[in-house]
Design a protein around this motif. Sequence first.
Motif, PDB file in Angstrom:
ATOM      1  N   ALA A   9      -8.927  -8.233  -5.947  1.00 27.56           N
ATOM      2  CA  ALA A   9      -9.391  -7.488  -7.121  1.00 27.56           C
ATOM      3  C   ALA A   9      -8.370  -6.436  -7.552  1.00 27.56           C
ATOM      4  N   ILE A  10      -7.775  -5.749  -6.599  1.00 27.69           N
ATOM      5  CA  ILE A  10      -6.784  -4.712  -6.908  1.00 27.69           C
ATOM      6  C   ILE A  10      -5.563  -5.329  -7.584  1.00 27.69           C
ATOM      7  N   ILE A  11      -5.060  -6.419  -7.026  1.00 28.26           N
ATOM      8  CA  ILE A  11      -3.871  -7.061  -7.593  1.00 28.26           C
ATOM      9  C   ILE A  11      -4.190  -7.611  -8.981  1.00 28.26           C
ATOM     10  N   TYR A  12      -5.352  -8.202  -9.137  1.00 29.39           N
ATOM     11  CA  TYR A  12      -5.752  -8.753 -10.429  1.00 29.39           C
ATOM     12  C   TYR A  12      -5.837  -7.654 -11.495  1.00 29.39           C
ATOM     13  N   ALA A  13      -6.399  -6.503 -11.126  1.00 25.61           N
ATOM     14  CA  ALA A  13      -6.624  -5.423 -12.090  1.00 25.61           C
ATOM     15  C   ALA A  13      -5.372  -4.603 -12.401  1.00 25.61           C
ATOM     16  N   ALA A  14      -4.393  -4.652 -11.523  1.00 24.83           N
ATOM     17  CA  ALA A  14      -3.185  -3.845 -11.720  1.00 24.83           C
ATOM     18  C   ALA A  14      -2.397  -4.330 -12.930  1.00 24.83           C
ATOM     19  N   GLU A  15      -1.999  -3.395 -13.767  1.00 18.90           N
ATOM     20  CA  GLU A  15      -1.228  -3.737 -14.968  1.00 18.90           C
ATOM     21  C   GLU A  15       0.239  -3.987 -14.658  1.00 18.90           C
ATOM     22  N   THR A  16       0.724  -3.398 -13.579  1.00 18.79           N
ATOM     23  CA  THR A  16       2.107  -3.580 -13.143  1.00 18.79           C
ATOM     24  C   THR A  16       2.077  -3.980 -11.672  1.00 18.79           C
ATOM     25  N   PRO A  17       3.182  -4.501 -11.136  1.00 20.06           N
ATOM     26  CA  PRO A  17       3.200  -4.846  -9.715  1.00 20.06           C
ATOM     27  C   PRO A  17       2.776  -3.642  -8.864  1.00 20.06           C
ATOM     28  N   ILE A  18       1.912  -3.893  -7.895  1.00 16.84           N
ATOM     29  CA  ILE A  18       1.377  -2.817  -7.052  1.00 16.84           C
ATOM     30  C   ILE A  18       1.936  -2.961  -5.641  1.00 16.84           C
ATOM     31  N   THR A  19       2.431  -1.861  -5.101  1.00 16.84           N
ATOM     32  CA  THR A  19       3.081  -1.885  -3.787  1.00 16.84           C
ATOM     33  C   THR A  19       2.065  -1.923  -2.654  1.00 16.84           C
ATOM     34  N   THR A  20       2.560  -2.315  -1.498  1.00 18.67           N
ATOM     35  CA  THR A  20       1.720  -2.333  -0.300  1.00 18.67           C
ATOM     36  C   THR A  20       1.210  -0.931   0.000  1.00 18.67           C
ATOM     37  N   GLU A  21       2.050   0.075  -0.198  1.00 20.60           N
ATOM     38  CA  GLU A  21       1.637   1.465   0.038  1.00 20.60           C
ATOM     39  C   GLU A  21       0.482   1.863  -0.877  1.00 20.60           C
ATOM     40  N   GLN A  22       0.584   1.522  -2.153  1.00 16.88           N
ATOM     41  CA  GLN A  22      -0.481   1.850  -3.103  1.00 16.88           C
ATOM     42  C   GLN A  22      -1.778   1.141  -2.718  1.00 16.88           C
ATOM     43  N   ILE A  23      -1.665  -0.125  -2.360  1.00 18.32           N
ATOM     44  CA  ILE A  23      -2.848  -0.895  -1.962  1.00 18.32           C
ATOM     45  C   ILE A  23      -3.480  -0.276  -0.718  1.00 18.32           C
ATOM     46  N   THR A  24      -2.648   0.076   0.255  1.00 18.04           N
ATOM     47  CA  THR A  24      -3.150   0.669   1.500  1.00 18.04           C
ATOM     48  C   THR A  24      -3.940   1.944   1.217  1.00 18.04           C
ATOM     49  N   GLN A  25      -3.418   2.791   0.343  1.00 13.63           N
ATOM     50  CA  GLN A  25      -4.124   4.033   0.017  1.00 13.63           C
ATOM     51  C   GLN A  25      -5.480   3.757  -0.641  1.00 13.63           C
ATOM     52  N   LEU A  26      -5.547   2.699  -1.443  1.00  9.28           N
ATOM     53  CA  LEU A  26      -6.792   2.373  -2.136  1.00  9.28           C
ATOM     54  C   LEU A  26      -7.869   1.827  -1.205  1.00  9.28           C
ATOM     55  N   VAL A  27      -7.474   1.124  -0.156  1.00  6.53           N
ATOM     56  CA  VAL A  27      -8.476   0.505   0.732  1.00  6.53           C
ATOM     57  C   VAL A  27      -8.643   1.217   2.070  1.00  6.53           C
ATOM     58  N   LYS A  28      -7.816   2.212   2.328  1.00  9.80           N
ATOM     59  CA  LYS A  28      -7.804   2.874   3.636  1.00  9.80           C
ATOM     60  C   LYS A  28      -9.184   3.357   4.069  1.00  9.80           C
ATOM     61  N   GLU A  29      -9.874   4.063   3.208  1.00  7.44           N
ATOM     62  CA  GLU A  29     -11.188   4.610   3.581  1.00  7.44           C
ATOM     63  C   GLU A  29     -12.184   3.518   3.928  1.00  7.44           C
ATOM     64  N   SER A  30     -12.242   2.474   3.123  1.00 11.38           N
ATOM     65  CA  SER A  30     -13.230   1.428   3.383  1.00 11.38           C
ATOM     66  C   SER A  30     -12.902   0.653   4.654  1.00 11.38           C
ATOM     67  N   VAL A  31     -11.622   0.428   4.934  1.00 13.37           N
ATOM     68  CA  VAL A  31     -11.240  -0.278   6.162  1.00 13.37           C
ATOM     69  C   VAL A  31     -11.579   0.570   7.378  1.00 13.37           C
ATOM     70  N   MET A  32     -11.288   1.853   7.319  1.00 13.43           N
ATOM     71  CA  MET A  32     -11.584   2.738   8.444  1.00 13.43           C
ATOM     72  C   MET A  32     -13.091   2.939   8.608  1.00 13.43           C
ATOM     73  N   ALA A  33     -13.824   3.028   7.503  1.00 15.85           N
ATOM     74  CA  ALA A  33     -15.273   3.210   7.567  1.00 15.85           C
ATOM     75  C   ALA A  33     -15.961   1.990   8.175  1.00 15.85           C
ATOM     76  N   ALA A  34     -15.375   0.820   7.962  1.00 17.46           N
ATOM     77  CA  ALA A  34     -15.946  -0.406   8.516  1.00 17.46           C
ATOM     78  C   ALA A  34     -15.651  -0.531  10.010  1.00 17.46           C
ATOM     79  N   GLY A  35     -14.876   0.409  10.532  1.00 18.87           N
ATOM     80  CA  GLY A  35     -14.563   0.388  11.952  1.00 18.87           C
ATOM     81  C   GLY A  35     -13.500  -0.632  12.314  1.00 18.87           C
ATOM     82  N   ALA A  36     -12.842  -1.188  11.306  1.00 25.55           N
ATOM     83  CA  ALA A  36     -11.848  -2.226  11.553  1.00 25.55           C
ATOM     84  C   ALA A  36     -10.491  -1.662  11.943  1.00 25.55           C
ATOM     85  N   ALA A  37     -10.285  -0.363  11.729  1.00 24.66           N
ATOM     86  CA  ALA A  37      -8.994   0.226  12.041  1.00 24.66           C
ATOM     87  C   ALA A  37      -9.177   1.671  12.490  1.00 24.66           C
TER      88      ALA A  37
END
Length: 81
Positions: A9-37
């Motif tokens: 969804a993030i890659i699809y919605a991005a208007e320009t190429p999105i970096t791994t760092e940007q993606i990580t910041q966007l999903v960090k909270e949800s990944v950590m909240a799920a206890g996966a990291a």
Amino acid sequence: MSLKAQLEAIIYAAETPITTEQITQLVKESVMAAGAAADETEVKSRVRAALEELVADYGTPDHGIEIRQVAGGYRMSTKPE
């Protein structure tokens, strides 16, 4: 929503190429909240692995679009064929 679905969804919605760092910041909270990291390094590792899976998934002949690295980031585009 799974991590792969979030990344898709993030890659699809991005208007320009999105970096791994940007993606990580966007999903960090949800990944950590799920206890996966436990920390940011593990989140980055999971994001990279999920990105590799998505690139492979979209690389099959079943899809008319692909996810590829462009200008230091990821973006969706139509396949040349």
